[in-house]
Design a protein around this motif. Structure first.
Motif, PDB file in Angstrom:
ATOM      1  N   LEU A 176       0.744  -1.248   0.050  1.00 13.13           N
ATOM      2  CA  LEU A 176      -0.007   0.125  -0.131  1.00 13.13           C
ATOM      3  C   LEU A 176       0.761   1.344  -0.028  1.00 13.13           C
ATOM      4  CD1 LEU A 176      -3.121   0.674   0.409  1.00 13.13           C
ATOM      5  CD2 LEU A 176      -2.386   1.293   2.773  1.00 13.13           C
ATOM      6  N   ILE A 177       2.158   1.117   0.520  1.00 18.22           N
ATOM      7  CA  ILE A 177       2.872   2.462   0.724  1.00 18.22           C
ATOM      8  C   ILE A 177       4.106   2.004   0.239  1.00 18.22           C
ATOM      9  CG2 ILE A 177       3.472   1.627   3.008  1.00 18.22           C
ATOM     10  CD1 ILE A 177       3.893   4.640   3.863  1.00 18.22           C
ATOM     11  N   SER A 178       4.955   3.024  -0.490  1.00 17.93           N
ATOM     12  CA  SER A 178       6.266   2.610  -1.030  1.00 17.93           C
ATOM     13  C   SER A 178       7.161   2.402   0.249  1.00 17.93           C
ATOM     14  CB  SER A 178       6.678   4.288  -1.985  1.00 17.93           C
ATOM     15  OG  SER A 178       6.024   4.300  -2.906  1.00 17.93           O
ATOM     16  N   GLY A 179       7.826   1.188  -0.138  1.00 21.13           N
ATOM     17  CA  GLY A 179       8.950   0.910   0.996  1.00 21.13           C
ATOM     18  C   GLY A 179       9.952   0.161   0.320  1.00 21.13           C
ATOM     19  N   ALA A 180      10.623  -0.529   1.235  1.00 17.98           N
ATOM     20  CA  ALA A 180      11.760  -1.595   0.506  1.00 17.98           C
ATOM     21  C   ALA A 180      10.976  -2.848   0.146  1.00 17.98           C
ATOM     22  CB  ALA A 180      12.441  -2.161   1.791  1.00 17.98           C
ATOM     23  N   PRO A 181      11.534  -3.626  -0.935  1.00 16.26           N
ATOM     24  CA  PRO A 181      10.766  -4.771  -1.445  1.00 16.26           C
ATOM     25  C   PRO A 181      10.338  -5.643  -0.640  1.00 16.26           C
ATOM     26  CG  PRO A 181      12.844  -4.214  -2.679  1.00 16.26           C
ATOM     27  CD  PRO A 181      12.806  -3.422  -1.299  1.00 16.26           C
ATOM     28  N   GLY A 182       9.153  -6.550  -1.097  1.00 14.96           N
ATOM     29  CA  GLY A 182       8.971  -7.616  -0.270  1.00 14.96           C
ATOM     30  C   GLY A 182       9.208  -8.822  -0.777  1.00 14.96           C
ATOM     31  N   ILE A 183       9.522  -9.873   0.036  1.00  9.51           N
ATOM     32  CA  ILE A 183       9.692 -11.054  -0.702  1.00  9.51           C
ATOM     33  C   ILE A 183       8.787 -12.120  -0.220  1.00  9.51           C
ATOM     34  CG2 ILE A 183      11.594 -13.002  -0.611  1.00  9.51           C
ATOM     35  CD1 ILE A 183      13.529 -10.792  -0.104  1.00  9.51           C
ATOM     36  N   GLY A 184       8.181 -12.844  -1.152  1.00 10.80           N
ATOM     37  CA  GLY A 184       7.178 -13.756  -1.321  1.00 10.80           C
ATOM     38  C   GLY A 184       7.572 -15.375  -1.059  1.00 10.80           C
ATOM     39  N   ALA A 185       6.921 -16.105  -1.825  1.00 14.96           N
ATOM     40  CA  ALA A 185       7.427 -17.300  -2.009  1.00 14.96           C
ATOM     41  C   ALA A 185       8.807 -17.779  -2.192  1.00 14.96           C
ATOM     42  CB  ALA A 185       6.842 -18.419  -3.200  1.00 14.96           C
ATOM     43  N   GLN A 186       9.554 -18.646  -1.519  1.00 10.64           N
ATOM     44  CA  GLN A 186      11.118 -18.970  -1.494  1.00 10.64           C
ATOM     45  C   GLN A 186      11.111 -20.425  -1.625  1.00 10.64           C
ATOM     46  OE1 GLN A 186      13.377 -16.275   1.428  1.00 10.64           O
ATOM     47  NE2 GLN A 186      11.147 -15.664   1.783  1.00 10.64           N
ATOM     48  N   PRO A 187      10.769 -21.245  -2.836  1.00 14.34           N
ATOM     49  CA  PRO A 187      10.950 -22.449  -2.988  1.00 14.34           C
ATOM     50  C   PRO A 187      12.424 -22.942  -2.943  1.00 14.34           C
ATOM     51  CG  PRO A 187      10.538 -21.618  -5.128  1.00 14.34           C
ATOM     52  CD  PRO A 187      10.267 -20.648  -4.084  1.00 14.34           C
ATOM     53  N   ASP A 201       6.032  -0.699  -5.239  1.00 19.52           N
ATOM     54  CA  ASP A 201       6.477   0.784  -5.578  1.00 19.52           C
ATOM     55  C   ASP A 201       5.048   1.166  -6.303  1.00 19.52           C
ATOM     56  OD1 ASP A 201       7.532   2.999  -6.650  1.00 19.52           O
ATOM     57  OD2 ASP A 201       8.728   2.070  -8.257  1.00 19.52           O
ATOM     58  N   PRO A 202       4.082   1.861  -5.599  1.00 20.86           N
ATOM     59  CA  PRO A 202       2.819   2.244  -5.974  1.00 20.86           C
ATOM     60  C   PRO A 202       2.812   3.590  -7.287  1.00 20.86           C
ATOM     61  CG  PRO A 202       2.563   1.846  -3.636  1.00 20.86           C
ATOM     62  CD  PRO A 202       4.250   1.945  -4.080  1.00 20.86           C
ATOM     63  N   GLN A 203       3.943   4.315  -6.735  1.00 14.05           N
ATOM     64  CA  GLN A 203       4.165   5.490  -7.536  1.00 14.05           C
ATOM     65  C   GLN A 203       5.411   5.166  -8.708  1.00 14.05           C
ATOM     66  OE1 GLN A 203       4.108   5.845  -4.095  1.00 14.05           O
ATOM     67  NE2 GLN A 203       1.907   6.179  -4.392  1.00 14.05           N
ATOM     68  N   ALA A 204       5.643   3.931  -8.936  1.00 18.37           N
ATOM     69  CA  ALA A 204       6.770   3.461  -9.807  1.00 18.37           C
ATOM     70  C   ALA A 204       7.701   4.520  -9.748  1.00 18.37           C
ATOM     71  CB  ALA A 204       6.054   3.592 -11.268  1.00 18.37           C
ATOM     72  N   GLY A 205       8.233   4.962  -8.559  1.00 17.79           N
ATOM     73  CA  GLY A 205       9.184   6.117  -8.383  1.00 17.79           C
ATOM     74  C   GLY A 205      10.570   5.405  -7.895  1.00 17.79           C
ATOM     75  N   SER A 206      10.899   4.060  -7.453  1.00 21.15           N
ATOM     76  CA  SER A 206      12.016   3.636  -7.466  1.00 21.15           C
ATOM     77  C   SER A 206      12.378   2.353  -8.307  1.00 21.15           C
ATOM     78  CB  SER A 206      12.290   3.131  -5.835  1.00 21.15           C
ATOM     79  OG  SER A 206      11.284   2.145  -5.677  1.00 21.15           O
ATOM     80  N   SER A 207      13.596   2.283  -8.261  1.00 17.92           N
ATOM     81  CA  SER A 207      14.368   0.960  -9.081  1.00 17.92           C
ATOM     82  C   SER A 207      14.605  -0.105  -8.322  1.00 17.92           C
ATOM     83  CB  SER A 207      15.207   1.500  -9.989  1.00 17.92           C
ATOM     84  OG  SER A 207      15.581   0.419 -10.671  1.00 17.92           O
ATOM     85  N   ALA A 248      17.151  -8.460  -2.460  1.00 16.29           N
ATOM     86  CA  ALA A 248      16.225  -7.368  -3.018  1.00 16.29           C
ATOM     87  C   ALA A 248      16.313  -5.836  -2.517  1.00 16.29           C
ATOM     88  CB  ALA A 248      14.832  -7.605  -3.339  1.00 16.29           C
ATOM     89  N   SER A 249      16.566  -4.903  -3.498  1.00 16.79           N
ATOM     90  CA  SER A 249      16.795  -3.569  -2.871  1.00 16.79           C
ATOM     91  C   SER A 249      16.162  -2.434  -3.608  1.00 16.79           C
ATOM     92  CB  SER A 249      18.193  -3.401  -2.603  1.00 16.79           C
ATOM     93  OG  SER A 249      18.908  -3.362  -3.715  1.00 16.79           O
ATOM     94  N   ASN A 250      16.019  -1.219  -3.165  1.00 17.42           N
ATOM     95  CA  ASN A 250      15.581  -0.239  -4.032  1.00 17.42           C
ATOM     96  C   ASN A 250      16.266   0.994  -3.198  1.00 17.42           C
ATOM     97  OD1 ASN A 250      13.539   0.181  -1.736  1.00 17.42           O
ATOM     98  ND2 ASN A 250      11.736  -0.383  -3.151  1.00 17.42           N
ATOM     99  N   VAL A 251      15.883   2.276  -3.579  1.00 15.73           N
ATOM    100  CA  VAL A 251      16.259   3.356  -2.840  1.00 15.73           C
ATOM    101  C   VAL A 251      15.979   3.470  -1.316  1.00 15.73           C
ATOM    102  CG1 VAL A 251      16.449   4.725  -5.076  1.00 15.73           C
ATOM    103  CG2 VAL A 251      14.464   4.911  -3.802  1.00 15.73           C
ATOM    104  N   LEU A 252      14.802   2.579  -1.059  1.00 11.03           N
ATOM    105  CA  LEU A 252      14.450   2.838   0.466  1.00 11.03           C
ATOM    106  C   LEU A 252      14.979   1.825   1.327  1.00 11.03           C
ATOM    107  CD1 LEU A 252      10.827   3.563  -0.211  1.00 11.03           C
ATOM    108  CD2 LEU A 252      12.412   5.255   0.355  1.00 11.03           C
ATOM    109  N   GLY A 253      15.430   0.584   0.965  1.00 14.48           N
ATOM    110  CA  GLY A 253      16.089  -0.062   1.779  1.00 14.48           C
ATOM    111  C   GLY A 253      16.117  -1.671   0.732  1.00 14.48           C
ATOM    112  N   THR A 254      16.923  -2.441   1.671  1.00 19.90           N
ATOM    113  CA  THR A 254      17.403  -3.871   1.493  1.00 19.90           C
ATOM    114  C   THR A 254      16.700  -4.812   2.400  1.00 19.90           C
ATOM    115  OG1 THR A 254      19.445  -2.973   0.607  1.00 19.90           O
ATOM    116  CG2 THR A 254      19.252  -5.245   1.052  1.00 19.90           C
ATOM    117  N   VAL A 255      16.386  -5.923   1.547  1.00 22.09           N
ATOM    118  CA  VAL A 255      15.680  -7.007   2.384  1.00 22.09           C
ATOM    119  C   VAL A 255      16.140  -8.282   1.871  1.00 22.09           C
ATOM    120  CG1 VAL A 255      13.432  -5.794   2.660  1.00 22.09           C
ATOM    121  CG2 VAL A 255      13.875  -7.195   0.760  1.00 22.09           C
ATOM    122  N   TYR A 256      16.327  -9.360   2.724  1.00 19.09           N
ATOM    123  CA  TYR A 256      16.946 -10.715   2.456  1.00 19.09           C
ATOM    124  C   TYR A 256      15.956 -11.745   2.608  1.00 19.09           C
ATOM    125  CZ  TYR A 256      21.250  -7.694   3.378  1.00 19.09           C
ATOM    126  OH  TYR A 256      22.148  -6.819   3.231  1.00 19.09           O
ATOM    127  N   GLY A 257      16.017 -12.669   1.528  1.00 16.97           N
ATOM    128  CA  GLY A 257      15.082 -13.966   1.815  1.00 16.97           C
ATOM    129  C   GLY A 257      15.895 -14.904   2.886  1.00 16.97           C
TER     130      GLY A 257
END
Length: 602
Positions: free
Chosen positions: A458-469, A489-495, A544-553
């Motif tokens: 719902l809000i721009s933030g670090a990426p989310g990681i879902g299924a991890q088989p 990235d609801p606003q398509a403002g980060s890579s 996974a990462s973007n300008v807002l943060g990095t997350v790890y599986g």
């Protein structure tokens, strides 16, 4: 290598060892048998309400507790939930599992510090703060200090219905209500802590749950708003006739806070009965779902309408008296503007509900901690499994705090429905053709689950990681790995980019080239082929990462297939020394080529 034993015969023995670990999916997805958690087979358990209404159409809390069929007492977990390391998949019934399921892992660690979530319940719970702290510790959540003149944010405050720290209500009268509001209170505090551990939590305890209307509880709601709550969570209500005047205030008068109310746990009640205060147009009605880890789903989870007709699902649950999330159509209220302006077709000539939903099924609920003795608490170790729309409501309140929702009405759930998890499976009863959406899940809005379940996208933030088989196409020198990543990235403002880290230890050491994802709010495949040089157990995870943060599986392991040929000697082993009795000989293993990490010699 040197040896003290006499040399009798020259021999080089090469042994190839292959150790394969089971797939990660089994750890991440399989809910362990309840017997392993409780010591009791499922046949001995039943779900019962924590509170029962003292008289018909009166207020009760909506917590549902896994209990022993023989005594009705909560089934105690044998031990506290496991707070998994950050690189390991979380255990069932824990805070981190809910964060993963609703894509709030990054938000839960970084957001909410400036928000105040209020929880309003009846009666007192003398161990409420200590019990919440025990829950947070076991779940790896930060401690929440008590509020003071020096600490006013990110803290815990408990007051009576008038807003004072003392005297707090007694819990003695609670025993006469036919259940335990202590368990409800612990559930509410633990659920808010699960998704928004950095939030300030305001606990307002009303003197009673009343018998007609809810004057004490309503006073407590007004106090929560007056003390600055941004969200007010109400895990209680009553099934009454539409338009019951005792229920119409004070909810419409509160314009500074969002009021969220549980819709109830009696499934679809039929025409002529509604759940107040959830059905009121100024209140956000929260429904319940069944949340299931699912490897085949990009999100890693599936959800459906919470509904059950089996006696194992609740005291008195049957085809004639089902259990599950309530929903309804209140024709005594005008159709709210938020249900007309967005083109929503509910089939109801009045206020249709629910608006939003989250996990509510006790079988997929939350392990809470309540140390109160006897039937007032969980008993035993203090840990028990609880669900109901009482779980879904504080989860949603905490979610609004994380995502900075400032709409005090349910309107935002309709305006931003595309960013919620649309639930299309299940029914919570039988309703007339004209009201089919009131009791059947469908694409878009429906009564049981509203506009969908909470979703961190719902809000721009670090990426989310879902299924991890686990890895597939495993060969002697490579393996295919995959996961799903949501750019959030609801606003398509980060890579957003992803890569895979891998190596012979959980320190990894090698990584694939970073790959870009398409901006948006949908889970996308993140794949790679790992080059494996040895037939040893490798660790790997997605990043996974973007300008807002990095997350790890979560950490996985894979073992390449063994080589088809033995290692080749490039320099022969040698023995030196004089081969006489009592002499020590020295041996060198020589040099070998080929896969060596699983090679031994004698």
């Amino acid at each position: 290598m040197s040896s003290a034993r006499p040399f009798t015969r020259r021999r080089i023995l090469l042994t190839l060892l292959l150790i394969t670990l089971g797939p990660f999916a089994a750890r991440a997805e399989a809910t362990p048998p309840l017997k392993a958690l409780t010591g009791h087979p499922a046949s001995q358990m039943v779900v019962r309400p924590a509170c029962s209404a003292s008289v018909p159409a009166s207020v009760r809390c909506f917590a549902q507790v896994l209990s022993l069929r023989s005594s009705g007492r909560p089934v105690t977990l044998l031990r506290a939930p496991r707070a998994a390391a950050s690189d390991q998949a979380p255990a069932p019934y824990t805070a981190r599992l809910l964060q993963w399921a609703y894509d709030t892992t990054w938000l839960s660690a970084t957001a909410g510090a400036g928000d105040t979530v209020a929880v309003v319940d009846a009666y007192g719970d003398p161990s409420a703060y200590a019990d919440m702290e025990q829950f947070r510790s076991a779940n790896g959540l930060p401690s929440l200090p008590l509020c003071s003149t020096a600490v006013t944010t990110g803290c815990f405050q408990i007051v009576n219905q008038a807003g004072f720290s003392s005297p707090l209500p007694s819990n003695v009268a609670d025993a006469g209500t036919g259940g335990s509001w202590n368990i409800e209170e612990s559930l509410d505090l633990d659920a808010v802590s699960s998704l928004c551990p950095l939030c300030k939590i305001l606990m307002v305890e009303a003197n009673s749950d009343d018998s007609s209307g809810s004057p004490d509880l309503e006073t407590a709601v007004l106090t929560a708003a007056r003390l600055g709550a941004n969200q007010i969570s109400l895990s209680w209500g009553a099934d009454v006739a539409p338009g019951a005047s005792a229920w119409l205030q004070p909810y419409a008068s509160i314009t500074t806070a969002a009021i969220l109310a549980a819709s109830g746990d009696g499934a679809y009640p039929g025409v002529g009965t509604v759940s107040y205060p959830a059905a009121l147009p100024d209140v956000t009605a929260v429904g319940g779902t069944t949340l299931s880890p699912t490897a085949a789903a990009a999100r890693g989870f599936t959800e459906s309408t919470w509904y059950c007709t089996s006696a194992s699902c609740g005291s008195g649950c049957s085809s004639a008296s089902p259990c599950g999330t309530e929903s309804g159509c209140d024709t005594s209220q005008a159709v709210p503007s938020y249900q007309t302006s967005g083109g929503v077709k509910t089939g109801c000539a009045g206020r249709a509900y629910n608006d939003i939903s989250a996990d509510g099924d006790p079988s997929t609920g939350l392990a809470i901690y309540d140390s109160q003795p006897g039937t007032e608490g969980c008993g035993g170790t203090g840990w028990c499994l609880v669900g109901g729309t009482s779980l879904a409501t504080p989860l949603t309140a905490a979610f609004e705090a994380l995502t900075k929702v400032r709409d005090t009405t349910p309107a935002w759930t309709y305006a931003q429905s595309s960013l919620l998890n649309d639930i299309t499976l299940g029914s919570n009863g039988s309703c007339k053709t004209a009201l089919t959406l009131i009791c059947n899940a469908a694409s878009g809005w429906d009564g049981p689950t509203g506009n969908g379940t909470i979703n961190g996208a719902l809000i721009s933030g670090a990426p989310g990681i879902g299924a991890q088989p686990g890895a597939t196409a495993v060969g002697a020198d490579s393996a295919q790995v995959s996961a799903y990543v949501n750019p959030n990235d609801p606003q398509a403002g980060s890579s957003t980019t992803y890569l895979w880290q891998y190596g012979l230890t959980s320190g990894y050491g090698s990584a694939t080239t970073a790959t870009a994802l398409t901006a948006g709010t949908q889970f996308q495949p993140a794949t790679a082929q790992l080059a494996l040089a040895e037939p040893c157990t490798y660790h790997f995870r997605v990043l996974a990462s973007n300008v807002l943060g990095t997350v790890y599986g979560y950490d996985h392991t894979v073992t390449p297939t063994p080589p088809t040929a033995a290692p080749v000697s490039t320099a022969p082993p040698s023995i030196s020394g004089t081969p006489t009795v009592g002499s020590a000989l020295s041996a060198t293993p020589g040099s070998w080529s080929g896969h060596l990490c699983d090679t031994t010699y004698q």
